[in-house]
Scaffold this active site. Structure first.
Site, PDB file in Angstrom:
ATOM      1  N   ASP A 368       0.840  -1.203   0.000  1.00 31.78           N
ATOM      2  CA  ASP A 368       0.000   0.000   0.000  1.00 31.78           C
ATOM      3  C   ASP A 368       0.874   1.252   0.000  1.00 31.78           C
ATOM      4  O   ASP A 368       2.029   1.232  -0.435  1.00 31.78           O
ATOM      5  CB  ASP A 368      -0.971  -0.064   1.200  1.00 31.78           C
ATOM      6  CG  ASP A 368      -2.286   0.640   0.952  1.00 31.78           C
ATOM      7  OD1 ASP A 368      -2.321   1.871   1.080  1.00 31.78           O
ATOM      8  OD2 ASP A 368      -3.283  -0.038   0.610  1.00 31.78           O
ATOM      9  N   ASP A 369       0.341   2.330   0.483  1.00 32.05           N
ATOM     10  CA  ASP A 369       0.963   3.658   0.485  1.00 32.05           C
ATOM     11  C   ASP A 369       2.350   3.630   1.137  1.00 32.05           C
ATOM     12  O   ASP A 369       2.600   2.831   2.038  1.00 32.05           O
ATOM     13  CB  ASP A 369       0.031   4.587   1.285  1.00 32.05           C
ATOM     14  CG  ASP A 369       0.282   6.051   1.019  1.00 32.05           C
ATOM     15  OD1 ASP A 369       1.282   6.381   0.377  1.00 32.05           O
ATOM     16  OD2 ASP A 369      -0.560   6.854   1.460  1.00 32.05           O
ATOM     17  N   ARG A 445      -6.061  16.331   3.660  1.00 28.40           N
ATOM     18  CA  ARG A 445      -4.984  15.348   3.867  1.00 28.40           C
ATOM     19  C   ARG A 445      -3.673  15.872   3.253  1.00 28.40           C
ATOM     20  O   ARG A 445      -2.949  15.129   2.618  1.00 28.40           O
ATOM     21  CB  ARG A 445      -5.362  13.995   3.258  1.00 28.40           C
ATOM     22  CG  ARG A 445      -4.688  12.825   3.954  1.00 28.40           C
ATOM     23  CD  ARG A 445      -4.837  11.536   3.191  1.00 28.40           C
ATOM     24  NE  ARG A 445      -4.455  10.415   4.022  1.00 28.40           N
ATOM     25  CZ  ARG A 445      -4.031   9.244   3.559  1.00 28.40           C
ATOM     26  NH1 ARG A 445      -3.941   9.024   2.280  1.00 28.40           N
ATOM     27  NH2 ARG A 445      -3.720   8.277   4.391  1.00 28.40           N
ATOM     28  N   LYS A 478      -3.870  -0.754  -6.873  1.00 31.39           N
ATOM     29  CA  LYS A 478      -4.939  -0.194  -6.042  1.00 31.39           C
ATOM     30  C   LYS A 478      -4.908   1.307  -6.300  1.00 31.39           C
ATOM     31  O   LYS A 478      -3.970   1.994  -5.883  1.00 31.39           O
ATOM     32  CB  LYS A 478      -4.682  -0.514  -4.565  1.00 31.39           C
ATOM     33  CG  LYS A 478      -5.652   0.184  -3.622  1.00 31.39           C
ATOM     34  CD  LYS A 478      -5.400  -0.219  -2.177  1.00 31.39           C
ATOM     35  CE  LYS A 478      -6.207   0.653  -1.221  1.00 31.39           C
ATOM     36  NZ  LYS A 478      -5.977   0.304   0.174  1.00 31.39           N
ATOM     37  N   TRP A 479      -5.915   1.810  -7.005  1.00 31.93           N
ATOM     38  CA  TRP A 479      -5.926   3.201  -7.488  1.00 31.93           C
ATOM     39  C   TRP A 479      -6.762   4.031  -6.518  1.00 31.93           C
ATOM     40  O   TRP A 479      -7.982   3.909  -6.498  1.00 31.93           O
ATOM     41  CB  TRP A 479      -6.533   3.215  -8.901  1.00 31.93           C
ATOM     42  CG  TRP A 479      -6.571   4.537  -9.592  1.00 31.93           C
ATOM     43  CD1 TRP A 479      -7.134   5.686  -9.151  1.00 31.93           C
ATOM     44  CD2 TRP A 479      -6.034   4.840 -10.883  1.00 31.93           C
ATOM     45  NE1 TRP A 479      -6.986   6.683 -10.082  1.00 31.93           N
ATOM     46  CE2 TRP A 479      -6.314   6.184 -11.160  1.00 31.93           C
ATOM     47  CE3 TRP A 479      -5.354   4.089 -11.854  1.00 31.93           C
ATOM     48  CZ2 TRP A 479      -5.952   6.805 -12.346  1.00 31.93           C
ATOM     49  CZ3 TRP A 479      -4.992   4.704 -13.041  1.00 31.93           C
ATOM     50  CH2 TRP A 479      -5.282   6.048 -13.271  1.00 31.93           C
ATOM     51  N   ASP A 480      -6.087   4.844  -5.736  1.00 35.51           N
ATOM     52  CA  ASP A 480      -6.766   5.574  -4.659  1.00 35.51           C
ATOM     53  C   ASP A 480      -7.052   7.017  -5.067  1.00 35.51           C
ATOM     54  O   ASP A 480      -6.499   7.522  -6.064  1.00 35.51           O
ATOM     55  CB  ASP A 480      -5.880   5.531  -3.395  1.00 35.51           C
ATOM     56  CG  ASP A 480      -6.691   5.499  -2.106  1.00 35.51           C
ATOM     57  OD1 ASP A 480      -7.844   5.958  -2.115  1.00 35.51           O
ATOM     58  OD2 ASP A 480      -6.149   5.031  -1.088  1.00 35.51           O
ATOM     59  N   ASN A 482      -7.985  10.362  -2.569  1.00 38.85           N
ATOM     60  CA  ASN A 482      -8.274  10.597  -1.157  1.00 38.85           C
ATOM     61  C   ASN A 482      -8.813  11.964  -0.782  1.00 38.85           C
ATOM     62  O   ASN A 482      -8.696  12.375   0.375  1.00 38.85           O
ATOM     63  CB  ASN A 482      -7.028  10.282  -0.321  1.00 38.85           C
ATOM     64  CG  ASN A 482      -6.996   8.809   0.055  1.00 38.85           C
ATOM     65  OD1 ASN A 482      -7.995   8.270   0.529  1.00 38.85           O
ATOM     66  ND2 ASN A 482      -5.883   8.150  -0.169  1.00 38.85           N
ATOM     67  N   ASP A 550     -12.994   2.228   4.282  1.00 38.94           N
ATOM     68  CA  ASP A 550     -11.824   2.100   5.156  1.00 38.94           C
ATOM     69  C   ASP A 550     -12.219   1.490   6.497  1.00 38.94           C
ATOM     70  O   ASP A 550     -11.360   1.122   7.294  1.00 38.94           O
ATOM     71  CB  ASP A 550     -11.183   3.477   5.395  1.00 38.94           C
ATOM     72  CG  ASP A 550     -10.234   3.860   4.269  1.00 38.94           C
ATOM     73  OD1 ASP A 550      -9.924   2.997   3.428  1.00 38.94           O
ATOM     74  OD2 ASP A 550      -9.804   5.030   4.228  1.00 38.94           O
TER      75      ASP A 550
HETATM   76  C1  GLA Z   1      -6.924   5.451   1.727  1.00 40.60           C
HETATM   77  C2  GLA Z   1      -7.325   4.020   1.451  1.00 40.60           C
HETATM   78  C3  GLA Z   1      -6.631   3.111   2.437  1.00 40.60           C
HETATM   79  C4  GLA Z   1      -5.142   3.281   2.314  1.00 40.60           C
HETATM   80  C5  GLA Z   1      -4.757   4.731   2.529  1.00 40.60           C
HETATM   81  C6  GLA Z   1      -3.295   4.952   2.211  1.00 40.60           C
HETATM   82  O1  GLA Z   1      -7.430   5.895   2.954  1.00 40.60           O
HETATM   83  O2  GLA Z   1      -8.692   3.879   1.483  1.00 40.60           O
HETATM   84  O3  GLA Z   1      -7.000   1.774   2.210  1.00 40.60           O
HETATM   85  O4  GLA Z   1      -4.722   2.849   1.044  1.00 40.60           O
HETATM   86  O5  GLA Z   1      -5.513   5.598   1.694  1.00 40.60           O
HETATM   87  O6  GLA Z   1      -2.898   6.260   2.405  1.00 40.60           O
END
Ligand code: GLA
Length: 740
Positions: A368-369, A445, A478-480, A482, A550
């Site tokens: 992930d991130d 954020r 996983k294309w986010d 936010n 989340d």
């Molecule tokens: C969002 C996503 C999480 C995670 C964070 C990473 O909140 O929904 O699942 O990937 O970003 O910063």
């Protein structure tokens, strides 16, 4: 090509000759009636003597020989409501005294804002028609696209608006479609939420006026989802008529459900007209999103089963491995690092997690991130998509090779449309973000939204993703996304043109996704937006799955998953098992309960498995193996919501039946037993009554004396009873039934 009436008569003759064949689209040139038939549904509209395109019928399938007379416009209501406003039009222009929601509202260059669309002609299209409308005086034309799915009867409707004149025209409101229902008592179902609280199902009586479901946020949003279902009478899972729809658009959208002045109901949906303006220069056209609409005679359960199947078969993308197949591949069981390590990813730590994940039977390892740029927390790095050299001194290859050597494929988190002000990208291109000059750039954020509508930004985003996929063996992104939009300026354009950012941003997003999939046909993509902020049938044409929330609390998830399932198939519903007590609600639950909650969708593990005891690892491994065996049934079968977890319910239960009825899976959950109450007997659904089904517990026990095998009729009529010991707080059980 648009046909004239004489050409249409020729078509009629051809249609009559072919009438022995079941036909899904038919035009009666004498009565000027269009009829579409598919599955258990007929949809009928016609041209009334004034030239308006009028809806005539939407409901259960009519007899093949049934015919409609020509449409008759509704009369005016005293001197206050015109016939134009009262008549349920397929796509009404705002003009001539229209007081209900218009499908189209424009301003001409000279300030004239009157628009009255009349029928011009039609042409045949696959499983439907393209129907041409034109303003009674001015050169603006609309082509309405209709296609009915022969199996489900779900209609796909959209419109193309063309400026055929010599002056610009500004489109201020453009729907994809308007749907109409006759006066009756109806219940409206729609989904709302917020971050970590998505997928609340609302059920309310349709009343005079408008219920507006919308996003003004630039993207689909957590707050409401572009789906509706209207049930005749009271909500019922198994009985009664339901009309439902879903809008395929990931930008700002609006669906208005309106009971008009004569009690008829209209649902109009498309681009959100708030802050909207799209200038069509001479010869230019605007394509609306697609608004899908369906009808079921067997309640909300019937409606969602039709929609799930349609999504599986017609919306979701295919990869190189599934090209040409009817169904997409069940989702690999993933491990995701986010809740375990947050931004603190590095080569050694991820390799250690990968080893643990592989031992559980995980198929895909997702980092992930935190892996890129100067990303130590959420203050920096977005926009700089190079591998962080301190965390991964040798690039991603050693980790990816390790993941492959463990028998898993590799996925990676990206958030392509965003930038932190603390990034090389922003320092180089501060003008690339959505903003109004001299105004504050509101951060959320600590990030800003890149203006993806700009061709240079689009090229940059596509370029880094293409490079990432070329240089690394990545199976999954996983294309986010936010945050939502603030200050949505596109200052490089002339003031009158700037509001088209609402359309062009989303078109470019789709364009990038489509091109990436074309160039990398093995890659799969998840749509995430801080959880379920970008879930709709538009993005689902390019993404294989979504992150619904989340909020991974397994108890909250039961209600969220229930709400989600009204609009979307469990196939795309990723559900991770995370640590207990849960970070959000501080609730403690057993691993078994967490596993079973997640097994209702596409299972993943997001816990810090480095800390798991051998017993926990063994439980997860056993249940992952059991899940693998029944996953196609759970993810792609027919879902029956047996007991709803909504409204403080003590119990909940779901059942899925494979479409060939060879297998069924049942989940049962107890919130908190009160007064010693036993779990209700589950009368199962959708089985073959004559076939024998063997019952196997996946977790938990059936009541003593339950037959090891019995007919579908037994399980459906007598039902499945739980063991008397099935009581307590946050308890769960699961069973499979296999046809013998
Ligand atoms: C969002 C996503 C999480 C995670 C964070 C990473 O909140 O929904 O699942 O990937 O970003 O910063």
């Amino acid at each position: 090509m648009v046909k004239t009436f004489s050409a249409a008569i020729l078509t009629l003759a051809v249609t009559l000759m072919a009438q022995a064949q079941p036909s899904s689209a038919h035009f009666d040139a004498v009565a000027k009636v269009f009829r579409l038939d598919g599955g258990g549904v007929s949809y009928v509209f016609g041209v009334n003597p004034k030239g308006e395109l009028q809806q005539l019928y939407w409901g259960g399938r009519l007899g093949a020989s049934d015919a409609f007379p020509q449409a008759a416009p509704l009369p005016e209501w005293a001197s206050f409501d015109s016939s134009y406003s009262n008549t349920p039009q397929e796509f009404a222009g705002w003009g001539a005294g229209l007081f209900v929601e218009p499908a189209l509202k424009v301003t001409f260059a000279d300030g004239n804002r009157d628009l009255v669309l009349h029928y011009q002609g039609y042409s045949e299209a696959p499983n439907g028609f393209d129907v041409e409308l034109k303003d009674i005086l001015r050169p603006i034309a609309v082509t309405l696209h209709y296609a009915i799915d022969p199996q489900s009867g779900i209609l796909a409707r959209s419109a193309t608006i063309v400026n055929q004149g010599a002056e610009p025209v500004t489109v201020e409101q453009a729907a994809a479609a308007a749907w109409a229902l006759p006066p009756a008592h109806y219940t409206l179902n729609y989904l709302t939420g917020r971050w970590a609280g998505e997928w609340t199902l609302n059920q309310e009586t349709v009343r005079p006026g408008e219920r507006v479901i919308e996003s003004r946020r630039g993207s689909t949003g957590h707050q409401a989802n572009p789906w509706f279902a209207i049930q005749a009478g009271e909500p019922d899972e198994d009985h009664g008529e339901v009309w439902f729809g879903a809008l395929a658009w990931s930008g700002s959208w609006r669906i208005s459900v309106e009971q008009d002045q004569l009690d008829a109901v209209r649902v109009t949906g498309g681009f959100n007209p708030f802050d909207f303006g799209y200038v069509l220069h001479p010869g230019q056209s605007l394509e609306t999103p697609v608004f899908y609409g369906g009808y079921a005679a067997n309640g909300l359960g019937g409606a969602s089963r039709l929609l799930h199947r349609y999504e599986l078969e017609h919306i979701l993308p295919r990869t190189a491995a599934t090209a040409g197949q009817i169904l997409p591949k069940p989702r690999p069981v993933i491990y995701n690092s986010w809740e375990a390590t947050e931004f603190k990813v590095n080569e050694a730590g991820q390799m250690a997690l990968a080893e643990k994940a592989a031992a559980l039977g995980i198929d895909r390892f997702v980092m992930d991130d935190g892996w890129f740029g100067q990303r130590k927390d959420d203050h920096a790095g977005l926009g700089d998509w190079y591998v962080n050299p301190e965390k991964f001194p040798h690039g991603l290859k050693p980790l990816i090779d390790k993941v492959h050597s463990l028998g898993m494929d590799f996925g990676l988190w990206v958030e392509p449309e965003m930038v932190n002000p603390d990034s090389d990208l922003y320092r180089k291109h501060p003008d690339w973000v959505l903003h109004f000059p001299e105004r504050a750039e509101s951060q959320q954020r600590n990030q800003l939204v890149l203006n993806l509508a700009r061709p240079d930004v689009r090229a940059y985003v596509f370029g880094f993703l293409d490079k990432l996929l070329n240089e690394n063996n990545i199976a999954f992104l996983k294309w986010d996304y936010n945050r939502n939009w603030t200050e949505p300026g596109w200052m490089q354009l002339a003031p009158a043109e700037q509001k088209k950012v609402y359309v062009e941003f989303t078109h470019n997003l789709y364009g990038i996704l489509a091109e990436l999939r074309r160039r990398h046909p093995k890659v799969e993509i998840e749509s995430c937006s801080g959880g379920g902020g970008r879930v709709d049938l538009g993005i689902l044409r390019y993404t294989d799955e979504v992150w619904p929330s989340d909020n991974t609390d397994p108890f909250d998830r039961l209600t969220q998953q229930d709400g989600f399932s009204y609009a979307y198939t469990p196939q795309i519903m990723m559900a991770w098992v995370t640590d207990s007590p849960h970070w959000l609600n501080h609730r403690t639950t057993s691993l078994t309960y967490r596993m079973l909650s997640s097994m209702q969708g596409s299972l993943g593990i997001g816990a810090n498995i480095a800390n798991w005891t051998p017993e926990e690892a063994a439980t997860a491994k056993r249940l992952i193996a059991a899940y693998h065996q029944v996953q196609p049934t759970i993810a792609q079968g027919d879902l029956y919501r047996l007991i709803s977890p909504r409204g403080g319910s003590e119990f909940s239960a779901t059942q899925t039946v494979r479409s060939d009825k060879s297998q069924s899976v049942v989940f049962a959950f107890i919130h908190s037993t009160q007064e010693g109450r036993l779990f209700p007997t589950l009368r199962l659904k959708g089985l073959d009554p004559a076939a024998q089904y063997a019952l196997t517990p996946i977790e938990g026990k059936a009541r003593a004396g339950t037959p090891a095998a019995a007919s579908g009729a037994w399980w459906m009529n007598h039902g499945l009873e739980m063991d008397e010991g099935f009581r307590g707080d946050f308890q769960s059980a699961a069973f499979r039934l296999d046809r013998k």
